[in-house]
Enzyme design. Structure first.
Site, PDB file in Angstrom:
ATOM      1  N   ILE A  83     -43.623 -10.159 -21.316  1.00 40.07           N
ATOM      2  CA  ILE A  83     -44.117  -8.806 -21.609  1.00 40.07           C
ATOM      3  C   ILE A  83     -43.189  -7.991 -22.503  1.00 40.07           C
ATOM      4  O   ILE A  83     -43.548  -6.917 -22.954  1.00 40.07           O
ATOM      5  CB  ILE A  83     -44.402  -7.996 -20.314  1.00 40.07           C
ATOM      6  CG1 ILE A  83     -43.207  -8.012 -19.364  1.00 40.07           C
ATOM      7  CG2 ILE A  83     -45.662  -8.482 -19.653  1.00 40.07           C
ATOM      8  CD1 ILE A  83     -43.393  -7.136 -18.141  1.00 40.07           C
ATOM      9  N   GLY A  84     -42.028  -8.494 -22.747  1.00 38.30           N
ATOM     10  CA  GLY A  84     -41.139  -7.739 -23.623  1.00 38.30           C
ATOM     11  C   GLY A  84     -39.928  -8.547 -24.025  1.00 38.30           C
ATOM     12  O   GLY A  84     -39.572  -9.526 -23.360  1.00 38.30           O
ATOM     13  N   LYS A  85     -39.336  -8.129 -25.131  1.00 40.52           N
ATOM     14  CA  LYS A  85     -38.111  -8.793 -25.583  1.00 40.52           C
ATOM     15  C   LYS A  85     -37.090  -7.728 -25.917  1.00 40.52           C
ATOM     16  O   LYS A  85     -37.394  -6.749 -26.586  1.00 40.52           O
ATOM     17  CB  LYS A  85     -38.396  -9.627 -26.837  1.00 40.52           C
ATOM     18  CG  LYS A  85     -39.085 -10.936 -26.558  1.00 40.52           C
ATOM     19  CD  LYS A  85     -39.004 -11.872 -27.768  1.00 40.52           C
ATOM     20  CE  LYS A  85     -39.594 -13.226 -27.478  1.00 40.52           C
ATOM     21  NZ  LYS A  85     -41.064 -13.238 -27.405  1.00 40.52           N
ATOM     22  N   GLY A  86     -35.892  -7.900 -25.421  1.00 44.05           N
ATOM     23  CA  GLY A  86     -34.817  -6.966 -25.744  1.00 44.05           C
ATOM     24  C   GLY A  86     -33.690  -7.711 -26.406  1.00 44.05           C
ATOM     25  O   GLY A  86     -33.795  -8.923 -26.640  1.00 44.05           O
ATOM     26  N   SER A  87     -32.611  -7.023 -26.680  1.00 45.59           N
ATOM     27  CA  SER A  87     -31.501  -7.668 -27.377  1.00 45.59           C
ATOM     28  C   SER A  87     -30.803  -8.702 -26.496  1.00 45.59           C
ATOM     29  O   SER A  87     -30.177  -9.623 -27.000  1.00 45.59           O
ATOM     30  CB  SER A  87     -30.496  -6.612 -27.844  1.00 45.59           C
ATOM     31  OG  SER A  87     -30.136  -5.802 -26.753  1.00 45.59           O
ATOM     32  N   GLY A  89     -32.376 -10.515 -23.940  1.00 50.59           N
ATOM     33  CA  GLY A  89     -33.233 -11.563 -23.396  1.00 50.59           C
ATOM     34  C   GLY A  89     -34.681 -11.109 -23.261  1.00 50.59           C
ATOM     35  O   GLY A  89     -35.065 -10.082 -23.819  1.00 50.59           O
ATOM     36  N   VAL A  91     -38.305 -10.213 -20.969  1.00 49.62           N
ATOM     37  CA  VAL A  91     -38.815  -9.667 -19.715  1.00 49.62           C
ATOM     38  C   VAL A  91     -40.165 -10.334 -19.481  1.00 49.62           C
ATOM     39  O   VAL A  91     -41.026 -10.343 -20.364  1.00 49.62           O
ATOM     40  CB  VAL A  91     -38.970  -8.129 -19.783  1.00 49.62           C
ATOM     41  CG1 VAL A  91     -39.525  -7.588 -18.473  1.00 49.62           C
ATOM     42  CG2 VAL A  91     -37.638  -7.468 -20.104  1.00 49.62           C
ATOM     43  N   LYS A 106     -36.435  -9.706 -15.555  1.00 55.29           N
ATOM     44  CA  LYS A 106     -35.650  -9.527 -16.784  1.00 55.29           C
ATOM     45  C   LYS A 106     -34.505 -10.526 -16.821  1.00 55.29           C
ATOM     46  O   LYS A 106     -33.709 -10.593 -15.884  1.00 55.29           O
ATOM     47  CB  LYS A 106     -35.121  -8.090 -16.831  1.00 55.29           C
ATOM     48  CG  LYS A 106     -34.198  -7.833 -17.996  1.00 55.29           C
ATOM     49  CD  LYS A 106     -33.927  -6.370 -18.183  1.00 55.29           C
ATOM     50  CE  LYS A 106     -32.831  -6.207 -19.228  1.00 55.29           C
ATOM     51  NZ  LYS A 106     -32.969  -4.994 -19.982  1.00 55.29           N
ATOM     52  N   ASP A 199     -27.598   4.473 -21.664  1.00 56.98           N
ATOM     53  CA  ASP A 199     -28.549   3.862 -22.593  1.00 56.98           C
ATOM     54  C   ASP A 199     -29.945   4.484 -22.451  1.00 56.98           C
ATOM     55  O   ASP A 199     -30.942   3.775 -22.383  1.00 56.98           O
ATOM     56  CB  ASP A 199     -28.593   2.347 -22.354  1.00 56.98           C
ATOM     57  CG  ASP A 199     -29.077   1.578 -23.573  1.00 56.98           C
ATOM     58  OD1 ASP A 199     -29.186   2.189 -24.657  1.00 56.98           O
ATOM     59  OD2 ASP A 199     -29.370   0.382 -23.437  1.00 56.98           O
TER      60      ASP A 199
HETATM   61  P1  ATP Z   1     -32.558  -3.414 -25.656  1.00 55.52           P
HETATM   62  O1  ATP Z   1     -32.370  -4.795 -25.116  1.00 55.52           O
HETATM   63  O2  ATP Z   1     -32.134  -3.295 -27.059  1.00 55.52           O
HETATM   64  O3  ATP Z   1     -31.946  -2.381 -24.761  1.00 55.52           O
HETATM   65  P2  ATP Z   1     -35.186  -2.988 -24.557  1.00 55.52           P
HETATM   66  O4  ATP Z   1     -34.821  -1.900 -23.604  1.00 55.52           O
HETATM   67  O5  ATP Z   1     -36.540  -2.871 -25.217  1.00 55.52           O
HETATM   68  O6  ATP Z   1     -34.124  -3.102 -25.721  1.00 55.52           O
HETATM   69  P3  ATP Z   1     -35.421  -4.811 -22.366  1.00 55.52           P
HETATM   70  O7  ATP Z   1     -34.762  -3.882 -21.403  1.00 55.52           O
HETATM   71  O8  ATP Z   1     -35.088  -6.250 -22.275  1.00 55.52           O
HETATM   72  O9  ATP Z   1     -35.073  -4.383 -23.857  1.00 55.52           O
HETATM   73  O10 ATP Z   1     -36.992  -4.594 -22.226  1.00 55.52           O
HETATM   74  C1  ATP Z   1     -37.915  -5.147 -23.164  1.00 55.52           C
HETATM   75  C2  ATP Z   1     -39.296  -4.567 -22.933  1.00 55.52           C
HETATM   76  O11 ATP Z   1     -39.839  -5.104 -21.715  1.00 55.52           O
HETATM   77  C3  ATP Z   1     -39.339  -3.042 -22.724  1.00 55.52           C
HETATM   78  O12 ATP Z   1     -39.385  -2.374 -23.945  1.00 55.52           O
HETATM   79  C4  ATP Z   1     -40.605  -2.870 -21.914  1.00 55.52           C
HETATM   80  O13 ATP Z   1     -41.726  -2.819 -22.777  1.00 55.52           O
HETATM   81  C5  ATP Z   1     -40.672  -4.161 -21.091  1.00 55.52           C
HETATM   82  N1  ATP Z   1     -40.165  -3.938 -19.728  1.00 55.52           N
HETATM   83  C6  ATP Z   1     -38.873  -3.928 -19.320  1.00 55.52           C
HETATM   84  N2  ATP Z   1     -38.776  -3.719 -18.010  1.00 55.52           N
HETATM   85  C7  ATP Z   1     -40.052  -3.583 -17.551  1.00 55.52           C
HETATM   86  C8  ATP Z   1     -40.635  -3.316 -16.244  1.00 55.52           C
HETATM   87  N3  ATP Z   1     -39.867  -3.159 -15.171  1.00 55.52           N
HETATM   88  N4  ATP Z   1     -41.978  -3.222 -16.165  1.00 55.52           N
HETATM   89  C9  ATP Z   1     -42.747  -3.368 -17.260  1.00 55.52           C
HETATM   90  N5  ATP Z   1     -42.277  -3.612 -18.504  1.00 55.52           N
HETATM   91  C10 ATP Z   1     -40.942  -3.720 -18.646  1.00 55.52           C
HETATM   92 MG    MG Z   2     -34.297  -1.894 -21.563  1.00 54.33          MG
END
Ligand code: ATP
Ligand code: MG
Length: 362
Positions: A83-87, A89, A91, A106, A199
């Site tokens: 459902i998501g990708k961050g720096s 890893g 999610v 995550k 953050d």
């Molecule tokens: P960065 O890693 O640069 O801080 P980020 O915050 O987008 O960026 P993640 O924290 O890995 O990176 O989250 C990626 C995405 O996953 C989020 O933008 C959000 O859309 C989704 N996400 C994260 N946690 C949840 C959650 N608990 N429920 C639903 N979606 C989530």
């Molecule tokens: Mg985040």
């Protein structure tokens, strides 16, 4: 006025939960279903004798349970989708096999020493005790095969970044409701836990179909930053960083307030508040952005487009000197936050008007 008005006729695709979390999930993040008790410390099988008769039936203190714990193990979770990708890893949306409850899993993948990883997991475990309705619950964390995994409360409308991509802007009344919730979370972190989030940014503010807004990644950036300190490695994004933090001065809770001010202003005007000198080029040069934040006057809300209360709120957050910046507690009582109280403004309706997020289960 610019902004998104809810189109209430649109139908929201709320994920079908075979076992609705709200039936037995408490604000503290503990839920009980029959003999199962799940809270930040993991999943536990309980018997009637192990339940303190003085406590609410749906809220059982872990200390009162004498039965051995059944760990919330990775095998109990089945992956639904990413459902998501961050720096750090990905999610994933996962479902607990026994209870059919959705969680967000995550994974933090970092090429760091085993001892440092363990240190991070340890810090995250301490942070799992957070008990505030405006902080995303972290039920469990574990380290396996080079990946630190966090089992998080699933927020079915994604992040504020996702909302902004669709809505572009958010009107003041909704912003006040949203901001009040974030401030309540920050008051909890600052006043009760005595921690700086470090953050605050749109992707770390999550929303659900009930219109609840919760802060996530609490403790993650702090743990990473602590562990990284010796390594002189930069973690996170600096877009929302306060001037004092960017210049490596000592910083405190007020640093989070600066970030919040930028996020709220971005929601109102529909773009990141600092404008790069080369139009449409974006902030490719980080140093230019850093210099702008440090050298230039802080951004402000245009007085011809926004209410005096809103403009004052933003300016109270975006003071370059942290001493002049209001605290989270003071901001909770700011006239902008107070302005719409009692008007029954439902953020859930605004979110209903948007397309279902990519991260919904179906
Ligand atoms: P960065 O890693 O640069 O801080 P980020 O915050 O987008 O960026 P993640 O924290 O890995 O990176 O989250 C990626 C995405 O996953 C989020 O933008 C959000 O859309 C989704 N996400 C994260 N946690 C949840 C959650 N608990 N429920 C639903 N979606 C989530
Ligand atoms: Mg985040």
């Amino acid at each position: 006025m610019k902004g998104l008005r809810p189109k209430t006729q649109l139908k929201l695709a709320v994920p079908e939960q075979e076992t609705p979390v709200s039936n037995f999930l408490t604000a503290s993040g503990t839920f009980r279903d029959g003999d199962l008790l799940l809270n930040q410390r993991g999943l536990t099988l309980i018997t009637d004798e192990s339940v303190d008769p003085r406590s609410n039936s749906d809220l059982v203190k872990q200390e009162d349970c004498n039965e051995p714990e059944v760990q919330f193990s990775p095998e109990d979770l089945e992956t639904v989708k990413v459902i998501g990708k961050g720096s750090s890893g990905v999610v994933q949306l996962v479902r607990h096999k026994w209870t059919k409850v959705f969680f967000a899993l995550k994974g933090i993948q970092m090429n760091i020493q085993e001892t440092v990883r363990q240190q991070i997991v340890q810090e995250l475990k301490i942070n799992q005790t957070a008990q505030c309705p405006h902080i995303v619950v972290c039920y469990h964390s574990y380290y396996n095969n080079g990946v630190i995994s966090l089992v998080l409360e699933y927020m079915d409308r994604g992040s504020l970044a996702d909302v902004l991509k669709q809505a572009q802007t958010i009107l003041e009344p909704y912003l006040a409701v949203l901001c009040k919730q974030v401030l309540s979370g920050l008051v909890y972190l600052h006043r009760e836990r005595h921690v700086i989030h470090r953050d605050i940014k749109p992707s770390n503010l999550l929303v659900n179909h009930k219109g609840e807004v919760k802060i996530t990644d609490f403790g993650v950036s702090a743990a990473l930053a602590n562990s990284m300190a010796q390594r002189d490695t930069f973690v996170g994004t600096c877009y929302y960083m306060s001037p004092e933090r960017i210049t490596s001065k000592s910083y405190d809770y007020k640093s989070d307030i600066w970030s919040l001010g930028l996020v709220i202003l971005e929601c109102a005007i529909g773009r990141f508040p600092y404008i790069p000198s080369e139009k449409d080029e974006g902030w490719h040069n980080f140093y230019e952005l850093l210099e702008t934040i440090v050298e230039q006057p802080p951004p402000s809300a245009p007085t011809d487009q926004f209410s005096p209360e809103f403009c004052s709120f933003i300016s109270s957050c975006l003071k370059k000197d942290p001493q002049d910046r209001m605290s989270s507690t003071e901001l909770l009582n700011h006239p902008f936050i107070r302005k719409f109280e009692g008007q029954d403004i439902d953020l859930g309706i605004l979110l209903d008007a948007l397309d279902p997020p990519v991260n919904s289960p179906s």
